[in-house]
Design a protein around this motif. Sequence first.
Motif, PDB file in Angstrom:
ATOM      1  N   ALA A  62      -8.294 -35.398 -12.342  1.00 54.16           N
ATOM      2  CA  ALA A  62      -7.274 -34.870 -13.263  1.00 54.16           C
ATOM      3  C   ALA A  62      -6.071 -34.325 -12.503  1.00 54.16           C
ATOM      4  CB  ALA A  62      -7.898 -33.776 -14.126  1.00 54.16           C
ATOM      5  N   LYS A  63      -6.308 -33.747 -11.327  1.00 54.76           N
ATOM      6  CA  LYS A  63      -5.201 -33.196 -10.528  1.00 54.76           C
ATOM      7  C   LYS A  63      -4.232 -34.296 -10.124  1.00 54.76           C
ATOM      8  CE  LYS A  63      -4.275 -30.991  -6.056  1.00 54.76           C
ATOM      9  NZ  LYS A  63      -3.701 -29.687  -6.357  1.00 54.76           N
ATOM     10  N   TYR A  64      -4.782 -35.398  -9.612  1.00 51.20           N
ATOM     11  CA  TYR A  64      -3.922 -36.514  -9.210  1.00 51.20           C
ATOM     12  C   TYR A  64      -3.156 -37.074 -10.406  1.00 51.20           C
ATOM     13  CZ  TYR A  64      -5.673 -37.020  -4.416  1.00 51.20           C
ATOM     14  OH  TYR A  64      -5.945 -36.835  -3.088  1.00 51.20           O
ATOM     15  N   GLU A  66      -2.272 -35.603 -13.181  1.00 48.69           N
ATOM     16  CA  GLU A  66      -1.219 -34.695 -13.646  1.00 48.69           C
ATOM     17  C   GLU A  66       0.021 -34.764 -12.757  1.00 48.69           C
ATOM     18  OE1 GLU A  66      -1.922 -30.762 -15.674  1.00 48.69           O
ATOM     19  OE2 GLU A  66      -1.480 -30.072 -13.656  1.00 48.69           O
ATOM     20  N   ARG A 117      12.881 -34.880 -23.208  1.00 48.64           N
ATOM     21  CA  ARG A 117      12.640 -33.456 -23.422  1.00 48.64           C
ATOM     22  C   ARG A 117      13.927 -32.652 -23.207  1.00 48.64           C
ATOM     23  NH1 ARG A 117       8.005 -30.545 -22.769  1.00 48.64           N
ATOM     24  NH2 ARG A 117       6.073 -31.665 -23.080  1.00 48.64           N
ATOM     25  N   ARG A 122      14.040 -29.095 -24.738  1.00 42.16           N
ATOM     26  CA  ARG A 122      12.677 -28.640 -24.443  1.00 42.16           C
ATOM     27  C   ARG A 122      12.525 -28.560 -22.924  1.00 42.16           C
ATOM     28  NH1 ARG A 122       8.892 -32.877 -26.797  1.00 42.16           N
ATOM     29  NH2 ARG A 122       7.255 -31.358 -26.337  1.00 42.16           N
ATOM     30  N   PRO A 123      11.634 -27.677 -22.452  1.00 44.08           N
ATOM     31  CA  PRO A 123      11.445 -27.567 -20.991  1.00 44.08           C
ATOM     32  C   PRO A 123      10.836 -28.845 -20.409  1.00 44.08           C
ATOM     33  CG  PRO A 123       9.808 -26.257 -22.159  1.00 44.08           C
ATOM     34  CD  PRO A 123      10.763 -26.755 -23.198  1.00 44.08           C
ATOM     35  N   ILE A 124      11.121 -29.100 -19.146  1.00 47.58           N
ATOM     36  CA  ILE A 124      10.549 -30.297 -18.502  1.00 47.58           C
ATOM     37  C   ILE A 124       9.470 -29.884 -17.510  1.00 47.58           C
ATOM     38  CG2 ILE A 124      12.703 -31.581 -18.823  1.00 47.58           C
ATOM     39  CD1 ILE A 124      13.035 -31.376 -15.712  1.00 47.58           C
ATOM     40  N   PRO A 125       8.484 -30.746 -17.282  1.00 45.71           N
ATOM     41  CA  PRO A 125       7.361 -30.369 -16.407  1.00 45.71           C
ATOM     42  C   PRO A 125       7.807 -30.075 -14.970  1.00 45.71           C
ATOM     43  CG  PRO A 125       6.839 -32.335 -17.671  1.00 45.71           C
ATOM     44  CD  PRO A 125       8.291 -32.074 -17.879  1.00 45.71           C
ATOM     45  N   PRO A 126       7.170 -29.085 -14.328  1.00 49.43           N
ATOM     46  CA  PRO A 126       7.525 -28.723 -12.946  1.00 49.43           C
ATOM     47  C   PRO A 126       7.405 -29.885 -11.958  1.00 49.43           C
ATOM     48  CG  PRO A 126       6.073 -27.079 -13.899  1.00 49.43           C
ATOM     49  CD  PRO A 126       6.139 -28.188 -14.880  1.00 49.43           C
ATOM     50  N   PHE A 127       6.504 -30.837 -12.230  1.00 51.70           N
ATOM     51  CA  PHE A 127       6.326 -31.936 -11.277  1.00 51.70           C
ATOM     52  C   PHE A 127       7.237 -33.128 -11.574  1.00 51.70           C
ATOM     53  CE2 PHE A 127       2.503 -29.573 -10.173  1.00 51.70           C
ATOM     54  CZ  PHE A 127       2.497 -29.718  -8.791  1.00 51.70           C
TER      55      PHE A 127
ATOM     56  N   ALA B  16      -7.651 -29.081 -14.502  1.00 47.30           N
ATOM     57  CA  ALA B  16      -6.883 -30.292 -14.174  1.00 47.30           C
ATOM     58  C   ALA B  16      -6.066 -30.128 -12.896  1.00 47.30           C
ATOM     59  CB  ALA B  16      -5.972 -30.649 -15.342  1.00 47.30           C
ATOM     60  N   LYS B  17      -6.136 -28.960 -12.276  1.00 44.42           N
ATOM     61  CA  LYS B  17      -5.293 -28.719 -11.096  1.00 44.42           C
ATOM     62  C   LYS B  17      -6.067 -28.600  -9.796  1.00 44.42           C
ATOM     63  CE  LYS B  17      -1.777 -26.868 -14.000  1.00 44.42           C
ATOM     64  NZ  LYS B  17      -2.357 -27.732 -15.068  1.00 44.42           N
ATOM     65  N   GLN B  44       2.905 -25.000 -12.824  1.00 40.45           N
ATOM     66  CA  GLN B  44       2.528 -26.039 -13.787  1.00 40.45           C
ATOM     67  C   GLN B  44       1.655 -25.445 -14.905  1.00 40.45           C
ATOM     68  OE1 GLN B  44       3.337 -29.486 -13.835  1.00 40.45           O
ATOM     69  NE2 GLN B  44       2.191 -29.646 -15.760  1.00 40.45           N
ATOM     70  N   PHE B  47       3.808 -23.773 -17.373  1.00 47.31           N
ATOM     71  CA  PHE B  47       4.489 -24.801 -18.188  1.00 47.31           C
ATOM     72  C   PHE B  47       3.542 -25.331 -19.271  1.00 47.31           C
ATOM     73  CE2 PHE B  47       4.993 -29.326 -19.055  1.00 47.31           C
ATOM     74  CZ  PHE B  47       6.263 -29.350 -19.616  1.00 47.31           C
TER      75      PHE B  47
END
Lengths: 406, 84
Positions: A62-64, A66, A117, A122-127, B16-17, B44, B47
Amino acid sequence: MRIVVTGMGVVSPIGTGTEQFWAAATNGVSGIRKITSFDASGQRSQVAGEVAGFDPATFLSAKYIEQTDRFTQLAMLATKLALEDADGLDTYAPERLAVSMGSGMGGFATFESAALRKFGNRPIPPFTVPRTMANSAAAWIAIKHRIKGVNLTCSTACSSGANAIGIGLDLLRTGRADAVIAGGAEGCVLPLTMTGFEVLHALATGSNADPARASRPFAKGRDGFVMSEGAGILILEKEEQARLRGAKIYACLAGYGQTCDATHIVMPDMSGQVTAMKGAIQDGGLGPESIDYINAHATSTPLGDIVETRAIKTLFGDRARDIPISATKSMIGHSIGASAAIGSIATIMALHTGTIHPTINLDEADPECDLDYTPNGAREKNPRTGLCNAFGFGGNNASILFTTLE
Amino acid sequence: MDTADIEAKVIQFIAAKVENLDVSTINRSSKFEDLGLDSMDTIQLLFDAEDTFGINFDSEEAKGFSRVGDIIAYIEQHQASAQS
């Protein structure tokens, strides 16, 4: 010193893994369908080569997922397959392993969704930035597999994957690395990106009701390329070291030619293509008379296929008609920065298996495209040498030469 | 959303992190650093929470967050005030 290919990984609209891809390619299967990843009813071109059923959760945590864009995920699956195929790169020090990737657009799925977004307040994702940047695929390949040597990304539009492989060849020849993960990835079956190509009149728009017929390089009445996605990865090593570790060897990566038209930002120029092909052949110590097969760039645009045909005739003269040519894009569409990496795998498989895959949808050729494009059916020709062409916006021309080991 | 739902969501975002994290070990007193969250992961996480719960973290206040419970409490408080 010869540079050899010891592993391959492909993720494409006609199959994932070399075996599945090659079976479909030699059977002339089309991977072009109605677009399913977004509502394409407002697009002029409503068909694409999508990698159906692609699920990153089957090979990434899930980390990868995201933190990565779709193009990186496609690249990571192709890399996983290629490394498994090469089986044994852990014999090299991490600092002697390199990554050389190509992508024309980078993480545009992330960019387009963030733009939507932002303009909707709307806010955008940090990544957003680390997912979008063109070198993210190369970086994540390094992180996942602890590859600590040279890490490069080449972005030359549709020729990105070819240049990435060419740079991989140079890294090995100059001793900057002992093995290179080289190839390309693209994931831009996306509304804004596709509209950008539509307004240039580059995409096929006349076959929305008959997707499998939309990509028809060299055919009479073709009307543009079909957007697609995917990834292709080669594992490159020095022959001596590959033999020492007992690796299986598919082919030699024998030469690389690279030129710029320096004429127009999007219109192709024949002379630059001729010089790139000639450069690759000379780089491999051969002459035009030695070329047995050409995997053409052949995107299915009205002008591009004619210019490439003329370039081949100019370089090979009377022999041009005797060289079998095929267009992988007739089946998978145009995966931009991944296309030449996947085309390279098709070229290597032609040398490795003796079979040349067909150009499908070629019932009636354009009178100005009058060479042997291996229409509609595979052929047993046992080629010993093959050129893979890639020509990109920016007037960028790359050609790669592969040979058998003999 | 009630407290249990908020907690479950926040734990899902954290899972998920971090690779191979046993979610059963996460509770309100868990410290971010002990769970293996780095500063980017925390950004994140904030967010994710903003996007899901329709709130905005005060950036100065958020700098002081160190435990899972800090985020959950903030969400509870501001979700309630947004609804009142």
